[in-house]
Design a protein around this motif. Sequence first.
Motif, PDB file in Angstrom:
ATOM      1  N   VAL A 117       0.831  -1.202   0.000  1.00 43.76           N
ATOM      2  CA  VAL A 117       0.000   0.000   0.000  1.00 43.76           C
ATOM      3  C   VAL A 117       0.866   1.253   0.000  1.00 43.76           C
ATOM      4  CG1 VAL A 117      -1.910  -1.149   1.208  1.00 43.76           C
ATOM      5  CG2 VAL A 117      -0.155   0.048   2.532  1.00 43.76           C
ATOM      6  N   LYS A 120      -3.588   5.557   1.400  1.00 46.56           N
ATOM      7  CA  LYS A 120      -4.794   4.766   1.617  1.00 46.56           C
ATOM      8  C   LYS A 120      -5.133   3.892   0.418  1.00 46.56           C
ATOM      9  CE  LYS A 120      -6.856   8.031   4.854  1.00 46.56           C
ATOM     10  NZ  LYS A 120      -8.081   8.787   5.211  1.00 46.56           N
ATOM     11  N   ARG A 121      -4.151   3.635  -0.432  1.00 44.13           N
ATOM     12  CA  ARG A 121      -4.427   2.905  -1.667  1.00 44.13           C
ATOM     13  C   ARG A 121      -3.556   1.657  -1.785  1.00 44.13           C
ATOM     14  NH1 ARG A 121      -7.348   5.607  -5.679  1.00 44.13           N
ATOM     15  NH2 ARG A 121      -8.044   7.675  -5.036  1.00 44.13           N
ATOM     16  N   LYS A 122      -4.122   0.659  -2.445  1.00 46.14           N
ATOM     17  CA  LYS A 122      -3.443  -0.617  -2.634  1.00 46.14           C
ATOM     18  C   LYS A 122      -2.656  -0.610  -3.937  1.00 46.14           C
ATOM     19  CE  LYS A 122      -4.429  -5.588  -3.125  1.00 46.14           C
ATOM     20  NZ  LYS A 122      -5.430  -6.650  -2.934  1.00 46.14           N
ATOM     21  N   GLU A 162     -11.394   4.124  -5.949  1.00 45.14           N
ATOM     22  CA  GLU A 162     -11.254   4.761  -4.641  1.00 45.14           C
ATOM     23  C   GLU A 162     -10.174   4.107  -3.786  1.00 45.14           C
ATOM     24  OE1 GLU A 162     -12.814   7.536  -3.515  1.00 45.14           O
ATOM     25  OE2 GLU A 162     -13.538   7.663  -5.592  1.00 45.14           O
ATOM     26  N   MET A 163      -9.684   2.940  -4.217  1.00 49.95           N
ATOM     27  CA  MET A 163      -8.797   2.187  -3.325  1.00 49.95           C
ATOM     28  C   MET A 163      -7.485   1.742  -3.968  1.00 49.95           C
ATOM     29  SD  MET A 163     -10.963  -1.399  -3.222  1.00 49.95           S
ATOM     30  CE  MET A 163     -12.514  -0.534  -3.006  1.00 49.95           C
ATOM     31  N   SER A 257      -9.337  -5.287   8.646  1.00 50.06           N
ATOM     32  CA  SER A 257      -9.335  -3.989   7.978  1.00 50.06           C
ATOM     33  C   SER A 257      -8.862  -2.935   8.954  1.00 50.06           C
ATOM     34  CB  SER A 257     -10.735  -3.633   7.455  1.00 50.06           C
ATOM     35  OG  SER A 257     -11.630  -3.424   8.523  1.00 50.06           O
ATOM     36  N   TYR A 262      -8.986   2.494   5.055  1.00 50.99           N
ATOM     37  CA  TYR A 262      -9.090   1.839   3.771  1.00 50.99           C
ATOM     38  C   TYR A 262     -10.530   1.504   3.435  1.00 50.99           C
ATOM     39  CZ  TYR A 262      -4.119   1.607   4.066  1.00 50.99           C
ATOM     40  OH  TYR A 262      -2.822   1.963   4.167  1.00 50.99           O
ATOM     41  N   GLY A 263     -10.841   1.636   2.155  1.00 49.94           N
ATOM     42  CA  GLY A 263     -12.164   1.268   1.672  1.00 49.94           C
ATOM     43  C   GLY A 263     -12.230  -0.170   1.225  1.00 49.94           C
ATOM     44  N   TYR A 264     -11.245  -0.974   1.572  1.00 50.37           N
ATOM     45  CA  TYR A 264     -11.245  -2.390   1.224  1.00 50.37           C
ATOM     46  C   TYR A 264     -10.789  -3.186   2.431  1.00 50.37           C
ATOM     47  CZ  TYR A 264      -6.157  -2.197   0.874  1.00 50.37           C
ATOM     48  OH  TYR A 264      -4.833  -2.044   1.158  1.00 50.37           O
TER      49      TYR A 264
END
Length: 265
Positions: A117, A120-122, A162-163, A257, A262-264
Amino acid sequence: MREEILSRLSPDYPWRELLAYEPSVGSTNDVLKELARKGAPQGTALVAGHQSAGHGRRGRDFSSPPDMGVYLSILLRPNCAPAELMHLTCAVGTAMCDAVEAAAGFRPGIKWTNDLVCGKRKLGGILTELVTNSGGIVEGCVIGIGINCCQQLPDFPPELREMAASLAMVTGSPVSRAGLAAAMLKALCRMNGTLLTGREETLSRYRRDCITLGQEVSLIRGEEIRHGYALDIDSSGALLVRLPSGQVEAVNSGEVSVRGMYGYV
Protein backbone atom coordinates in the motif's frame (compact mmCIF):
# COMPACT_ATOMS: atom_id res chain seq x y z
CA MET A 1 10.06 -8.75 -22.30
CA ARG A 2 12.00 -11.80 -21.07
CA GLU A 3 15.24 -10.56 -22.59
CA GLU A 4 14.68 -7.09 -21.17
CA ILE A 5 14.19 -8.52 -17.70
CA LEU A 6 17.28 -10.70 -18.05
CA SER A 7 19.32 -7.68 -19.17
CA ARG A 8 18.54 -6.07 -15.82
CA LEU A 9 19.60 -9.11 -13.80
CA SER A 10 23.24 -9.60 -12.85
CA PRO A 11 25.09 -12.48 -14.52
CA ASP A 12 25.28 -14.30 -11.17
CA TYR A 13 21.50 -14.43 -10.72
CA PRO A 14 21.22 -18.23 -10.31
CA TRP A 15 17.87 -18.84 -12.01
CA ARG A 16 18.28 -16.96 -15.30
CA GLU A 17 17.44 -19.95 -17.49
CA LEU A 18 14.32 -20.74 -15.46
CA LEU A 19 12.53 -17.47 -16.29
CA ALA A 20 9.63 -17.54 -18.74
CA TYR A 21 7.39 -14.78 -20.06
CA GLU A 22 3.90 -15.18 -21.49
CA PRO A 23 1.80 -12.35 -22.95
CA SER A 24 -1.32 -13.78 -21.33
CA VAL A 25 -2.18 -16.63 -18.95
CA GLY A 26 -5.11 -17.49 -16.73
CA SER A 27 -3.14 -17.25 -13.48
CA THR A 28 0.63 -17.34 -13.06
CA ASN A 29 0.21 -19.16 -9.73
CA ASP A 30 -1.95 -21.84 -11.29
CA VAL A 31 0.67 -22.42 -14.01
CA LEU A 32 3.47 -22.63 -11.44
CA LYS A 33 1.55 -25.06 -9.21
CA GLU A 34 1.15 -27.39 -12.15
CA LEU A 35 4.85 -27.09 -13.00
CA ALA A 36 5.70 -27.77 -9.35
CA ARG A 37 3.73 -31.02 -9.43
CA LYS A 38 5.63 -32.03 -12.56
CA GLY A 39 9.00 -31.54 -10.85
CA ALA A 40 10.07 -28.07 -12.01
CA PRO A 41 13.22 -26.93 -10.18
CA GLN A 42 13.57 -24.22 -7.60
CA GLY A 43 13.71 -20.76 -9.16
CA THR A 44 11.28 -21.52 -11.97
CA ALA A 45 9.49 -18.21 -12.57
CA LEU A 46 6.79 -16.88 -14.85
CA VAL A 47 6.03 -13.27 -15.67
CA ALA A 48 2.83 -12.54 -17.58
CA GLY A 49 1.74 -9.45 -19.44
CA HIS A 50 -1.88 -10.19 -18.55
CA GLN A 51 -3.88 -12.57 -16.38
CA SER A 52 -7.40 -13.47 -17.43
CA ALA A 53 -8.11 -15.20 -14.11
CA GLY A 54 -5.74 -13.58 -11.64
CA HIS A 55 -6.72 -14.23 -8.05
CA GLY A 56 -5.67 -13.40 -4.53
CA ARG A 57 -6.48 -14.70 -1.08
CA ARG A 58 -9.85 -16.37 -0.57
CA GLY A 59 -10.33 -16.62 -4.33
CA ARG A 60 -10.80 -12.89 -4.84
CA ASP A 61 -10.18 -11.59 -8.34
CA PHE A 62 -6.99 -9.61 -8.91
CA SER A 63 -7.29 -7.05 -11.71
CA SER A 64 -4.47 -7.81 -14.17
CA PRO A 65 -4.93 -5.64 -17.29
CA PRO A 66 -2.55 -6.13 -20.23
CA ASP A 67 0.86 -4.47 -19.94
CA MET A 68 -0.09 -2.37 -16.91
CA GLY A 69 1.51 -4.30 -14.09
CA VAL A 70 3.96 -7.03 -13.16
CA TYR A 71 2.27 -10.39 -12.58
CA LEU A 72 4.95 -12.78 -11.40
CA SER A 73 5.06 -16.19 -9.76
CA ILE A 74 8.11 -18.13 -8.63
CA LEU A 75 8.64 -21.64 -7.27
CA LEU A 76 10.83 -22.34 -4.24
CA ARG A 77 11.71 -25.79 -2.90
CA PRO A 78 12.26 -25.46 0.89
CA ASN A 79 11.72 -29.16 1.76
CA CYS A 80 10.53 -28.45 5.28
CA ALA A 81 7.48 -28.77 7.51
CA PRO A 82 4.69 -26.22 6.97
CA ALA A 83 5.24 -24.86 10.49
CA GLU A 84 8.63 -23.56 9.39
CA LEU A 85 6.97 -21.36 6.77
CA MET A 86 4.31 -19.61 8.81
CA HIS A 87 6.17 -16.34 8.17
CA LEU A 88 6.47 -16.86 4.40
CA THR A 89 3.99 -14.17 3.37
CA CYS A 90 5.70 -11.70 5.73
CA ALA A 91 9.07 -12.53 4.19
CA VAL A 92 7.72 -11.97 0.68
CA GLY A 93 6.14 -8.69 1.76
CA THR A 94 9.39 -7.19 2.99
CA ALA A 95 11.19 -8.48 -0.12
CA MET A 96 8.62 -6.75 -2.34
CA CYS A 97 9.03 -3.51 -0.40
CA ASP A 98 12.75 -3.80 -1.18
CA ALA A 99 11.98 -4.39 -4.85
CA VAL A 100 9.62 -1.43 -5.20
CA GLU A 101 12.10 0.80 -3.41
CA ALA A 102 14.86 -0.27 -5.79
CA ALA A 103 12.76 0.12 -8.94
CA ALA A 104 10.54 3.11 -8.13
CA GLY A 105 12.46 5.06 -5.49
CA PHE A 106 9.97 4.86 -2.62
CA ARG A 107 9.17 2.25 -0.03
CA PRO A 108 5.55 1.10 0.21
CA GLY A 109 3.89 -0.13 3.37
CA ILE A 110 2.28 -3.49 4.03
CA LYS A 111 -1.30 -3.88 5.20
CA TRP A 112 -1.31 -7.12 7.20
CA THR A 113 -0.84 -9.59 5.91
CA ASN A 114 -0.25 -9.42 2.17
CA ASP A 115 -1.16 -6.07 0.55
CA LEU A 116 1.37 -3.49 -0.63
CA VAL A 117 0.00 0.00 0.00
CA CYS A 118 0.83 3.68 -0.28
CA GLY A 119 -1.27 6.12 1.69
CA LYS A 120 -4.79 4.77 1.62
CA ARG A 121 -4.43 2.90 -1.67
CA LYS A 122 -3.44 -0.62 -2.63
CA LEU A 123 -0.50 -1.09 -5.00
CA GLY A 124 -0.40 -4.87 -5.15
CA GLY A 125 -0.95 -8.16 -3.46
CA ILE A 126 0.81 -11.39 -2.57
CA LEU A 127 -0.50 -14.95 -2.70
CA THR A 128 1.61 -17.80 -1.30
CA GLU A 129 0.54 -21.41 -1.84
CA LEU A 130 2.23 -24.59 -0.59
CA VAL A 131 2.58 -27.90 -2.41
CA THR A 132 3.02 -30.74 0.08
CA ASN A 133 3.80 -34.42 -0.36
CA SER A 134 1.99 -37.39 1.22
CA GLY A 135 4.15 -37.04 4.33
CA GLY A 136 3.14 -33.42 4.86
CA ILE A 137 6.52 -31.99 3.84
CA VAL A 138 6.45 -28.80 1.77
CA GLU A 139 7.97 -29.73 -1.56
CA GLY A 140 7.13 -26.43 -3.19
CA CYS A 141 6.17 -22.85 -2.36
CA VAL A 142 4.45 -21.00 -5.17
CA ILE A 143 4.74 -17.27 -4.55
CA GLY A 144 2.61 -14.96 -6.66
CA ILE A 145 2.83 -11.18 -6.70
CA GLY A 146 0.87 -8.64 -8.69
CA ILE A 147 1.95 -4.99 -8.60
CA ASN A 148 0.21 -2.13 -10.39
CA CYS A 149 2.87 -0.35 -12.37
CA CYS A 150 1.62 1.88 -15.19
CA GLN A 151 -2.06 2.61 -14.53
CA GLN A 152 -3.56 6.03 -14.16
CA LEU A 153 -6.82 6.34 -12.25
CA PRO A 154 -9.14 5.95 -15.32
CA ASP A 155 -7.39 2.66 -16.15
CA PHE A 156 -8.84 0.97 -13.06
CA PRO A 157 -12.36 -0.45 -13.06
CA PRO A 158 -14.79 2.03 -11.47
CA GLU A 159 -15.18 -0.11 -8.37
CA LEU A 160 -11.42 0.06 -7.68
CA ARG A 161 -10.78 3.77 -8.27
CA GLU A 162 -11.25 4.76 -4.64
CA MET A 163 -8.80 2.19 -3.32
CA ALA A 164 -6.18 1.33 -5.99
CA ALA A 165 -3.02 3.05 -7.15
CA SER A 166 0.01 2.30 -9.30
CA LEU A 167 3.70 3.05 -8.99
CA ALA A 168 3.35 5.60 -11.79
CA MET A 169 0.58 7.39 -9.88
CA VAL A 170 2.73 7.56 -6.74
CA THR A 171 5.94 8.67 -8.43
CA GLY A 172 4.40 10.87 -11.13
CA SER A 173 6.62 9.29 -13.77
CA PRO A 174 6.80 6.04 -15.76
CA VAL A 175 8.22 2.99 -14.02
CA SER A 176 9.79 0.19 -16.09
CA ARG A 177 7.87 -3.07 -15.77
CA ALA A 178 10.98 -5.02 -16.76
CA GLY A 179 13.02 -3.14 -14.18
CA LEU A 180 10.46 -3.87 -11.50
CA ALA A 181 10.25 -7.56 -12.45
CA ALA A 182 14.04 -7.85 -12.25
CA ALA A 183 14.09 -6.15 -8.85
CA MET A 184 11.38 -8.54 -7.64
CA LEU A 185 13.33 -11.60 -8.79
CA LYS A 186 16.52 -10.34 -7.13
CA ALA A 187 14.69 -9.66 -3.87
CA LEU A 188 13.02 -13.08 -3.88
CA CYS A 189 16.36 -14.79 -4.50
CA ARG A 190 17.90 -12.95 -1.53
CA MET A 191 14.88 -13.79 0.61
CA ASN A 192 15.20 -17.48 -0.23
CA GLY A 193 18.72 -17.52 1.17
CA THR A 194 17.53 -16.61 4.68
CA LEU A 195 13.96 -17.92 4.61
CA LEU A 196 14.52 -20.75 7.09
CA THR A 197 17.37 -19.23 9.09
CA GLY A 198 16.52 -15.54 9.40
CA ARG A 199 12.94 -15.54 10.64
CA GLU A 200 13.44 -13.06 13.50
CA GLU A 201 15.25 -10.52 11.33
CA THR A 202 12.58 -10.93 8.65
CA LEU A 203 9.76 -10.34 11.12
CA SER A 204 11.57 -7.33 12.60
CA ARG A 205 11.74 -5.79 9.13
CA TYR A 206 8.11 -6.71 8.47
CA ARG A 207 7.02 -4.90 11.63
CA ARG A 208 8.72 -1.73 10.40
CA ASP A 209 6.88 -1.93 7.06
CA CYS A 210 3.47 -2.98 8.41
CA ILE A 211 1.06 -0.02 8.56
CA THR A 212 -1.55 -2.09 10.44
CA LEU A 213 0.40 -1.97 13.70
CA GLY A 214 -0.67 0.75 16.10
CA GLN A 215 -4.07 1.09 14.41
CA GLU A 216 -7.66 0.43 15.37
CA VAL A 217 -8.72 -2.59 13.31
CA SER A 218 -11.82 -4.61 12.50
CA LEU A 219 -11.62 -8.40 12.59
CA ILE A 220 -14.01 -10.02 10.14
CA ARG A 221 -14.88 -13.71 10.09
CA GLY A 222 -17.96 -14.45 8.05
CA GLU A 223 -20.78 -12.32 9.42
CA GLU A 224 -18.95 -11.60 12.69
CA ILE A 225 -17.16 -8.26 13.04
CA ARG A 226 -15.12 -7.39 16.11
CA HIS A 227 -12.95 -4.37 16.82
CA GLY A 228 -9.58 -4.10 18.48
CA TYR A 229 -6.11 -2.53 18.44
CA ALA A 230 -3.21 -4.04 16.48
CA LEU A 231 -0.28 -4.46 18.85
CA ASP A 232 2.38 -6.58 17.18
CA ILE A 233 3.30 -9.46 14.87
CA ASP A 234 4.19 -12.72 16.63
CA SER A 235 6.87 -15.24 15.67
CA SER A 236 4.54 -17.01 13.23
CA GLY A 237 3.45 -13.84 11.45
CA ALA A 238 0.08 -13.67 13.22
CA LEU A 239 -1.34 -10.26 14.13
CA LEU A 240 -1.67 -9.67 17.87
CA VAL A 241 -4.83 -7.69 18.55
CA ARG A 242 -5.98 -6.31 21.89
CA LEU A 243 -9.76 -6.59 22.19
CA PRO A 244 -11.95 -4.18 24.22
CA SER A 245 -12.01 -6.76 27.04
CA GLY A 246 -8.24 -6.45 27.36
CA GLN A 247 -7.67 -9.94 25.95
CA VAL A 248 -4.91 -10.23 23.35
CA GLU A 249 -5.73 -12.53 20.43
CA ALA A 250 -3.39 -13.88 17.76
CA VAL A 251 -5.17 -13.46 14.43
CA ASN A 252 -3.98 -15.71 11.63
CA SER A 253 -7.16 -16.26 9.67
CA GLY A 254 -10.16 -14.26 8.58
CA GLU A 255 -9.84 -10.67 7.42
CA VAL A 256 -8.49 -7.53 9.05
CA SER A 257 -9.33 -3.99 7.98
CA VAL A 258 -7.73 -0.81 9.26
CA ARG A 259 -10.61 1.25 10.55
CA GLY A 260 -10.96 4.65 8.95
CA MET A 261 -8.07 4.18 6.55
CA TYR A 262 -9.09 1.84 3.77
CA GLY A 263 -12.16 1.27 1.67
CA TYR A 264 -11.24 -2.39 1.22
CA VAL A 265 -10.65 -5.37 3.50
